[in-house]
Scaffold this motif. Structure first.
Motif, PDB file in Angstrom:
ATOM      1  N   ILE A 109       3.104 -22.477  -5.690  1.00  0.00           N
ATOM      2  CA  ILE A 109       2.470 -21.329  -5.690  1.00  0.00           C
ATOM      3  C   ILE A 109       1.562 -21.178  -7.024  1.00  0.00           C
ATOM      4  CG2 ILE A 109       2.594 -18.736  -5.280  1.00  0.00           C
ATOM      5  CD1 ILE A 109       5.299 -19.325  -4.278  1.00  0.00           C
ATOM      6  N   PRO A 110       0.403 -21.667  -7.195  1.00  0.00           N
ATOM      7  CA  PRO A 110      -0.304 -21.839  -8.333  1.00  0.00           C
ATOM      8  C   PRO A 110      -0.854 -20.365  -8.987  1.00  0.00           C
ATOM      9  CG  PRO A 110      -1.843 -22.616  -6.833  1.00  0.00           C
ATOM     10  CD  PRO A 110      -0.325 -22.543  -6.407  1.00  0.00           C
ATOM     11  N   PHE A 111      -0.987 -20.139 -10.241  1.00  0.00           N
ATOM     12  CA  PHE A 111      -1.700 -18.715 -10.639  1.00  0.00           C
ATOM     13  C   PHE A 111      -2.956 -18.918 -11.022  1.00  0.00           C
ATOM     14  CE2 PHE A 111      -2.031 -15.665 -13.977  1.00  0.00           C
ATOM     15  CZ  PHE A 111      -1.949 -14.265 -13.253  1.00  0.00           C
ATOM     16  N   VAL A 112      -4.140 -18.770 -10.144  1.00  0.00           N
ATOM     17  CA  VAL A 112      -5.580 -19.130 -10.516  1.00  0.00           C
ATOM     18  C   VAL A 112      -5.994 -18.614 -11.423  1.00  0.00           C
ATOM     19  CG1 VAL A 112      -7.364 -19.454  -9.281  1.00  0.00           C
ATOM     20  CG2 VAL A 112      -5.373 -19.526  -7.869  1.00  0.00           C
ATOM     21  N   SER A 113      -5.449 -17.421 -11.802  1.00  0.00           N
ATOM     22  CA  SER A 113      -6.137 -16.639 -13.135  1.00  0.00           C
ATOM     23  C   SER A 113      -5.677 -17.464 -14.378  1.00  0.00           C
ATOM     24  CB  SER A 113      -5.546 -15.283 -13.131  1.00  0.00           C
ATOM     25  OG  SER A 113      -5.756 -14.525 -12.216  1.00  0.00           O
ATOM     26  N   ALA A 114      -4.830 -18.509 -14.234  1.00  0.00           N
ATOM     27  CA  ALA A 114      -4.404 -19.109 -15.502  1.00  0.00           C
ATOM     28  C   ALA A 114      -5.481 -19.943 -15.981  1.00  0.00           C
ATOM     29  CB  ALA A 114      -3.389 -20.049 -15.397  1.00  0.00           C
ATOM     30  N   ARG A 115      -6.689 -20.425 -15.201  1.00  0.00           N
ATOM     31  CA  ARG A 115      -7.722 -21.152 -15.313  1.00  0.00           C
ATOM     32  C   ARG A 115      -8.752 -20.306 -16.573  1.00  0.00           C
ATOM     33  NH1 ARG A 115      -9.103 -25.498 -12.882  1.00  0.00           N
ATOM     34  NH2 ARG A 115      -7.700 -26.206 -10.884  1.00  0.00           N
ATOM     35  N   GLU A 116      -8.589 -18.981 -16.330  1.00  0.00           N
ATOM     36  CA  GLU A 116      -9.146 -18.103 -17.414  1.00  0.00           C
ATOM     37  C   GLU A 116      -8.677 -17.969 -18.484  1.00  0.00           C
ATOM     38  OE1 GLU A 116     -10.463 -14.456 -15.551  1.00  0.00           O
ATOM     39  OE2 GLU A 116     -11.355 -15.503 -13.612  1.00  0.00           O
ATOM     40  N   SER A 117      -7.164 -17.713 -18.484  1.00  0.00           N
ATOM     41  CA  SER A 117      -6.470 -17.486 -19.811  1.00  0.00           C
ATOM     42  C   SER A 117      -6.506 -18.706 -20.507  1.00  0.00           C
ATOM     43  CB  SER A 117      -4.997 -17.185 -19.250  1.00  0.00           C
ATOM     44  OG  SER A 117      -5.232 -15.865 -18.325  1.00  0.00           O
ATOM     45  N   ILE A 118      -6.414 -20.051 -20.072  1.00  0.00           N
ATOM     46  CA  ILE A 118      -5.959 -21.412 -20.678  1.00  0.00           C
ATOM     47  C   ILE A 118      -7.360 -21.447 -21.594  1.00  0.00           C
ATOM     48  CG2 ILE A 118      -7.286 -22.965 -19.104  1.00  0.00           C
ATOM     49  CD1 ILE A 118      -5.095 -24.986 -19.565  1.00  0.00           C
ATOM     50  N   MET A 119      -8.474 -20.821 -21.400  1.00  0.00           N
ATOM     51  CA  MET A 119      -9.503 -20.991 -22.396  1.00  0.00           C
ATOM     52  C   MET A 119      -9.522 -20.309 -23.810  1.00  0.00           C
ATOM     53  SD  MET A 119     -11.593 -23.119 -20.923  1.00  0.00           S
ATOM     54  CE  MET A 119     -12.659 -23.046 -22.189  1.00  0.00           C
ATOM     55  N   THR A 120      -8.391 -19.306 -23.637  1.00  0.00           N
ATOM     56  CA  THR A 120      -8.170 -18.654 -24.915  1.00  0.00           C
ATOM     57  C   THR A 120      -7.003 -19.698 -25.931  1.00  0.00           C
ATOM     58  OG1 THR A 120      -5.832 -17.781 -24.077  1.00  0.00           O
ATOM     59  CG2 THR A 120      -7.735 -16.422 -23.895  1.00  0.00           C
ATOM     60  N   LEU A 121      -6.837 -20.859 -25.053  1.00  0.00           N
ATOM     61  CA  LEU A 121      -6.047 -21.816 -26.023  1.00  0.00           C
ATOM     62  C   LEU A 121      -7.027 -22.857 -26.529  1.00  0.00           C
ATOM     63  CD1 LEU A 121      -3.811 -23.624 -27.078  1.00  0.00           C
ATOM     64  CD2 LEU A 121      -3.518 -24.299 -24.719  1.00  0.00           C
ATOM     65  N   PHE A 122      -7.998 -23.088 -25.661  1.00  0.00           N
ATOM     66  CA  PHE A 122      -8.950 -23.951 -25.951  1.00  0.00           C
ATOM     67  C   PHE A 122      -9.904 -23.806 -26.955  1.00  0.00           C
ATOM     68  CE2 PHE A 122      -7.838 -26.069 -21.514  1.00  0.00           C
ATOM     69  CZ  PHE A 122      -6.788 -26.821 -22.022  1.00  0.00           C
ATOM     70  N   GLU A 123     -10.551 -22.550 -26.724  1.00  0.00           N
ATOM     71  CA  GLU A 123     -11.838 -22.148 -27.577  1.00  0.00           C
ATOM     72  C   GLU A 123     -11.626 -22.411 -29.079  1.00  0.00           C
ATOM     73  OE1 GLU A 123     -12.705 -18.613 -25.954  1.00  0.00           O
ATOM     74  OE2 GLU A 123     -13.768 -19.124 -24.285  1.00  0.00           O
ATOM     75  N   PRO A 124     -10.498 -21.773 -29.417  1.00  0.00           N
ATOM     76  CA  PRO A 124      -9.942 -21.971 -30.832  1.00  0.00           C
ATOM     77  C   PRO A 124      -9.947 -23.459 -31.439  1.00  0.00           C
ATOM     78  CG  PRO A 124      -8.633 -20.242 -30.101  1.00  0.00           C
ATOM     79  CD  PRO A 124      -9.329 -21.007 -28.927  1.00  0.00           C
ATOM     80  N   VAL A 125      -9.224 -24.273 -30.574  1.00  0.00           N
ATOM     81  CA  VAL A 125      -9.001 -25.568 -31.145  1.00  0.00           C
ATOM     82  C   VAL A 125     -10.323 -26.412 -30.784  1.00  0.00           C
ATOM     83  CG1 VAL A 125      -7.887 -27.783 -30.282  1.00  0.00           C
ATOM     84  CG2 VAL A 125      -6.738 -25.712 -30.139  1.00  0.00           C
ATOM     85  N   MET A 126     -11.327 -26.121 -30.097  1.00  0.00           N
ATOM     86  CA  MET A 126     -12.407 -26.768 -29.773  1.00  0.00           C
ATOM     87  C   MET A 126     -13.426 -26.280 -30.923  1.00  0.00           C
ATOM     88  SD  MET A 126     -12.828 -27.998 -25.916  1.00  0.00           S
ATOM     89  CE  MET A 126     -13.001 -26.108 -25.271  1.00  0.00           C
ATOM     90  N   SER A 127     -13.267 -25.224 -31.408  1.00  0.00           N
ATOM     91  CA  SER A 127     -14.296 -24.547 -32.317  1.00  0.00           C
ATOM     92  C   SER A 127     -14.502 -25.483 -33.654  1.00  0.00           C
ATOM     93  CB  SER A 127     -13.646 -23.072 -32.781  1.00  0.00           C
ATOM     94  OG  SER A 127     -14.520 -22.759 -33.943  1.00  0.00           O
TER      95      SER A 127
END
Length: 651
Positions: free
Chosen positions: A328-346
């Motif tokens: 039962i995947p949580f599709v909204s996590a595809r948006e939330s995960i970007m809060t992790l990636f954006e600072p790291v890739m900055s």
């Protein structure tokens, strides 16, 4: 349903607040006067009998007493003008000295008609209060939005203390009405139809949405002026949820998640006191972990745990990936995960200084693959991760046990396209596993070109990671990683269309050499060669490995664990990640067991039960190339200790 992925909003719950809870009329089984008059006539006497008026004339039974107390009482009576009562004469011996037992007070069972009438009355009042809460919350939110759009004076939209108290009292009343409704509808004497009313009308969801969540959001948007009132209401709601958790077990899963949400609200508004913030983070994490134990295939719970895992970026990546790759995947996590990636890739990432370089490069690589926005830098971040991985594992020693299974599971999630239906491997393993292989693999002509390209990048990352880690022969600290990878590969062998993509580049030769190294110290060949799951010997209660809890709920681990493997409720949540001394041998047996299962038909690996050796099928029996050597400038030699750890066999 909750849709906002922020750390303060509840995604996918629905409804649920406290002052001292009112007692429901449905729970009263005594008439109004009977319950009082039994005890209003006098105090209990010795031998457990109630005092009776006709016994006044009878001599009292002998009793021991403190004479000083009698004197004190006489003085009190004398000072108040009352005459002291003369001491009673000793009682004469009685023939019958047996103890009389008090009968249980008479109760009158409540009828179904009374319960139905009670529930109807409670529900009518509940709806009135609920509508008023909706009206007030909507009006306040509209007023705030209007003031923001018109740039009006914020002071005009502020509420004074009395207004906040009135709003809290209104929502507290709604919570009490819900409490009464649950007690009445879930009464032991209630019929099945009456018990179903709470689910039919979505009462837990309505309680949370209108009684708690909407008001908490109103309070949150008025911070910092509403801080004290928000704290008051959080404690109020938390007390009500805890009470319902104890008294209404029919919706236990909902109450657990609500308690986790309230703990997260409390954690999020704590800025000054770091200790309190950590305490409430642990409280919230504990409730979410408890909820995920009861519903291991619900991705929403892992999304919540990912938010609470800050600032551990590697653990966050694992939880976000898991929330997308369960049944039962949580599709909204595809948006939330970007809060992790954006600072790291900055380019000016502040997290880079807080993360080990290897972990930073690993998270950055997954961010590039997931976002598809930094494909030009993907190879650079992947090379940085691979070039520093061996040195990182060697220095971490036992500290690599936990990161090892995080890295292994995250790479497997990347291979499945992070739960994307267009991914050929994910679409294959989503099928119901029957234990029978299909005859023909899926044709590559129907694969989406973009999905095929993403799969190739994910396989490149995974296989390069395998090549580095599997060369560390004899290092027990890499076994959690090997274990997670073999569980994924074993499940995939049931789907030829998946293995058509996984098998060609997988380092089977290195895997066979790793397994043979483990076989040299194996003491029980029957465990690894049997078809059944290798239960530890002389262990009646199962003790899962830390990576077992991490893999639980993933699509490719659904049939791996036997029934009841996670049923040991004596293991505390904080102890699930602890590495016991006996786990090293058990993990080794599991890895060898999985190797034997993959080698069952000899298509990829082969196992000789006479010589107890693994080998590979001819098409994969290739000459191994030397391990790639990292450029000297990519290794930080300044961090190396004077004496290299003995656990690193390669060094």
């Amino acid at each position: 349903m909750r849709s906002n992925p922020s750390s303060l909003k509840r995604e996918g719950s629905g409804s649920r607040s406290v002052s001292p809870p009112k007692r429901s009329k449905a729970t009263s089984t005594l008439p109004a006067d009977e319950g009082r008059t039994e005890f209003s006539r006098g105090l209990l006497q010795n031998k457990g009998r109630l005092w009776k008026p006709q016994e006044d004339a009878a001599p009292p039974r002998p009793t021991s007493y403190d004479k000083s107390n009698v004197a004190v009482n006489n003085r009190i009576r004398g000072s108040s003008g009352a005459q002291p009562r003369p001491p009673r004469q000793p009682a004469r011996p009685q023939e019958d000295t047996s103890t009389e037992l008090i009968k249980q007070p008479e109760t009158r069972p409540i009828s179904q008609e009374q319960l139905v009438a009670e529930v109807k009355g409670i529900y009518a009042g509940l709806v009135m209060v609920e509508n008023k809460c909706i009206e007030v919350d909507t009006a306040q939110n509209t007023q705030a939005d209007t003031a923001q759009n018109t740039q009006a004076d914020p002071a005009n939209t502020k509420l004074n203390n009395d207004q906040w108290q009135a709003l809290i009292a209104l929502h507290r009343t709604l919570l009490h009405e819900h409490h009464d409704f649950f007690l009445a509808s879930q009464h032991p004497s209630a019929s099945p139809a009456l018990r179903r009313l709470a689910s039919k009308y979505a009462m837990p969801a309505r309680m949370w949405r209108h009684g708690i969540h909407s008001f908490l959001e109103l309070l949150r948007h008025r911070l910092p002026a509403s801080l004290e009132h928000m704290l008051t209401f959080i404690y109020l709601a938390y007390s009500m949820m805890a009470l319902l958790y104890e008294t209404v077990p029919a919706f236990e899963d909902t109450w657990i998640e609500c308690l986790g949400d309230l703990g997260r609200y409390r954690m999020a508004i704590e800025d000054d006191n770091i200790r309190d913030r950590e305490v409430w983070t642990a409280v919230s994490r504990g409730w979410y972990s408890k909820a995920s134990d009861k519903a291991p295939t619900t991705g929403r719970l892992y999304h919540h745990l990912a938010i609470l895992a800050r600032p551990n970026a590697l653990q966050q990546l694992f939880y976000y990936n898991k929330s997308l790759c369960v049944a039962i995947p949580f599709v909204s996590a595809r948006e939330s995960i970007m809060t992790l990636f954006e600072p790291v890739m900055s380019p000016n990432s502040s997290q880079q200084s807080r993360l080990p370089p290897t972990e930073h490069a690993f998270v950055k690589t997954h961010g590039a693959m997931f976002s598809k926005e930094m494909s030009t830098k993907l190879d650079a971040s992947m090379d940085e991760f691979i070039n520093t991985l061996d040195n990182y594992v060697g220095r971490a020693t036992r500290r690599f046990l936990e990161p090892g299974h995080y890295i292994g599971i995250s790479n497997c999630c990347a291979i499945t396209g992070y739960g994307s239906d267009s991914n050929p491997v994910y679409s294959a393993i989503k099928q119901t596993r029957t234990g029978e292989k299909q005859d023909q693999p899926m044709s590559g002509s129907g694969i989406d070109e973009a999905a095929s390209k993403d799969l190739a990048l994910a396989l490149k990352l995974a296989n390069r990671t395998h090549d580095v880690i599997l060369r560390r022969f004899g290092d027990p600290n890499i076994l959690p990683y090997v274990h997670t990878v073999l569980v994924f590969m074993y499940h995939s062998t049931f789907y030829p269309e998946a293995m058509a993509h996984l098998a060609p580049e997988f380092p089977w030769k290195l895997m066979s050499l790793m397994l043979n190294t483990l076989l040299s110290s194996c003491q029980s060949y029957s465990l690894i060669e049997s078809e059944g799951f290798p239960h530890p010997e002389k262990d009646n209660s199962p003790r899962p490995l830390p990576e077992d809890y991490a893999m639980r709920g993933l699509l490719w681990a659904d049939k791996y664990y036997p029934s009841g493997w996670f049923s040991n409720d004596k293991i505390e949540d904080d102890d699930k990640g602890l590495e016991a001394a006996s786990m090293g041998e058990e993990r080794k047996i599991r890895v060898l067991y999985l190797g034997c299962r993959i080698a069952r038909d000899g298509q990829f690996l082969r196992y000789d039960s006479k010589t107890h050796q693994f080998s590979v099928s001819p098409q994969f029996d290739i000459e191994l190339e030397p391990a790639p050597v990292a450029p000297a400038e990519s290794i930080d030699f300044g961090d190396l200790p004077d004496a290299l750890p003995a656990e690193n066999p390669r060094l």
